[in-house]
Design an enzyme around this catalytic site. Structure first.
Site, PDB file in Angstrom:
ATOM      1  N   GLY A  42       0.826  -1.204   0.000  1.00  0.00           N
ATOM      2  CA  GLY A  42       0.000   0.000   0.000  1.00  0.00           C
ATOM      3  C   GLY A  42       0.856   1.249   0.000  1.00  0.00           C
ATOM      4  N   GLU A  43       0.382   2.293   0.684  1.00  0.00           N
ATOM      5  CA  GLU A  43       1.079   3.581   0.821  1.00  0.00           C
ATOM      6  C   GLU A  43       1.094   4.408  -0.466  1.00  0.00           C
ATOM      7  OE1 GLU A  43       4.493   1.997   4.022  1.00  0.00           O
ATOM      8  OE2 GLU A  43       5.102   2.921   2.119  1.00  0.00           O
ATOM      9  N   GLY A  44       0.905   3.762  -1.619  1.00  0.00           N
ATOM     10  CA  GLY A  44       1.109   4.406  -2.910  1.00  0.00           C
ATOM     11  C   GLY A  44       2.352   3.886  -3.604  1.00  0.00           C
TER      12      GLY A  44
END
Length: 349
Positions: A317-319
């Site tokens: 995740g996180e980008g």
């Protein structure tokens, strides 16, 4: 609600004629037609979304939305919710996975506190738009009010509007919120009408017994709240997350402003799914960054009709995936803009 309604009214289908013109331009480059495969698809879509057959690639920004989740109190995550603000601080110091990969891609990371149960000091790179200090436990009650869900969506829309005013060329989505795979599974289960087991995986790495517990908790939340799949805001409010709502708003706002939006993994795609359920044309503005390890992700991608760019077994995740995919999308635009035509190169076509 006014900002949401205004954004929805602005979203138009991508111009099919521009897609064809961009492909014709690509076909005149010094290569066999279609030989750059999905790079050509990315290039023509980018051109058509922006309305420019020679699109300029300026600033790229990954917006990482952060929020806490009441469902964590049911023991559905390997980590305590204190990790959410700790990771936000890590983002702000530039030490997280998304920071490293965004730097590699030449993108900026902006962190958006839309619902963290922590009071941050004003810091460069942090956008504080807190709607609430986390959601409520959707195994026991609705995660949010409808008004909170709309307010969080409008945070994302406003950021997309500002991105347009700044001249940002491409935005990416990211998230941080301990426990947020549970609302993501609940969202796709609600829309698809499938079993929770079909769309629920290990998140941060829980074991078999914890996974069984997680499935039961999510199912209990769906049984209690009975979200209406015909009403995306109802689904979001009852079993969603504040950062998921913020992502939905960014995706909607990007579509309204004709900004290409790169959607990261499972949780980000839950937000994109909400946006697509609110307006069917939104899917035309989305680049799906990658195919997540989370099993519910494939069903989400199928529902929004998105083809993932990468398949690297990512689940952070996180980008992170969005940052990686941005580099490939930019490469595709450079092919469109910089590769010689047959005439320019003196090559027989």
């Amino acid at each position: 609600m006014e900002l949401l309604e205004s954004a929805l009214a602005k979203i138009q289908p991508v111009d099919e004629a521009l897609l064809a013109q961009a492909q014709a331009k690509l076909d005149n480059k010094t290569k066999p037609p279609g030989s750059l495969g999905l790079l050509e698809e990315m290039a023509r879509r980018f051109a058509a979304i922006t309305g420019d057959l020679s699109p300029k690639m300026g600033k790229k920004v990954v917006f990482t939305f952060a929020g806490d989740h009441g469902i964590v109190e049911e023991g559905v995550s390997l980590y305590p919710k204190e990790v959410t603000p700790q990771m936000v601080l890590n983002f702000l110091r530039g030490g997280a996975g998304v920071n490293v990969l965004a730097r590699h891609a030449g993108a900026e990371v902006r962190v958006v506190d839309v619902g963290v149960d922590y009071d941050f000091e004003p810091t460069e790179g942090l956008i504080i738009r807190k709607i609430a200090k986390g959601t409520r436990n959707f195994a026991k009650e609705s995660a949010m009010t409808r008004e909170e869900a709309v307010a969080a969506i409008e945070v994302g829309i406003a950021l997309a509007d500002r991105a347009k005013a700044e001249g940002i060329s491409m935005v990416g989505t990211g998230e941080m919120g301990i426990g947020n795979t549970s609302p993501s599974s609940a969202i796709i289960a609600a829309f698809a009408g499938c079993s929770v087991r079909e769309v629920t995986h290990r998140g941060t790495g829980i074991g078999d017994q914890a996974l069984e517990h997680k499935i039961k908790v999510i199912q209990a939340g769906l049984d209690l709240n009975r979200p209406n799949p015909e009403d995306p805001l109802d689904v979001l409010a009852k079993v969603g997350g504040l950062e998921i709502a913020g992502i939905a708003g960014l995706v909607l706002g990007a579509a309204a402003n004709r900004i290409p939006v790169v959607v990261d993994g499972f949780i980000s795609t839950a937000g994109a799914l909400i946006a697509c359920e609110l307006h069917p044309n939104v899917r035309e503005y989305i680049f799906a960054a990658h195919n997540s390890v989370e099993i519910g992700h494939q069903m989400m991608l199928q529902r929004i009709g998105a083809k993932p760019i990468l398949d690297l077994q990512l689940r952070l995740g996180e980008g992170t995936g969005a940052a990686l995919a941005m580099g490939l999308i930019e490469a595709s635009v450079k092919v469109l803009n910089e590769m010689a035509t047959f005439e320019e190169a003196g090559v027989t076509s």
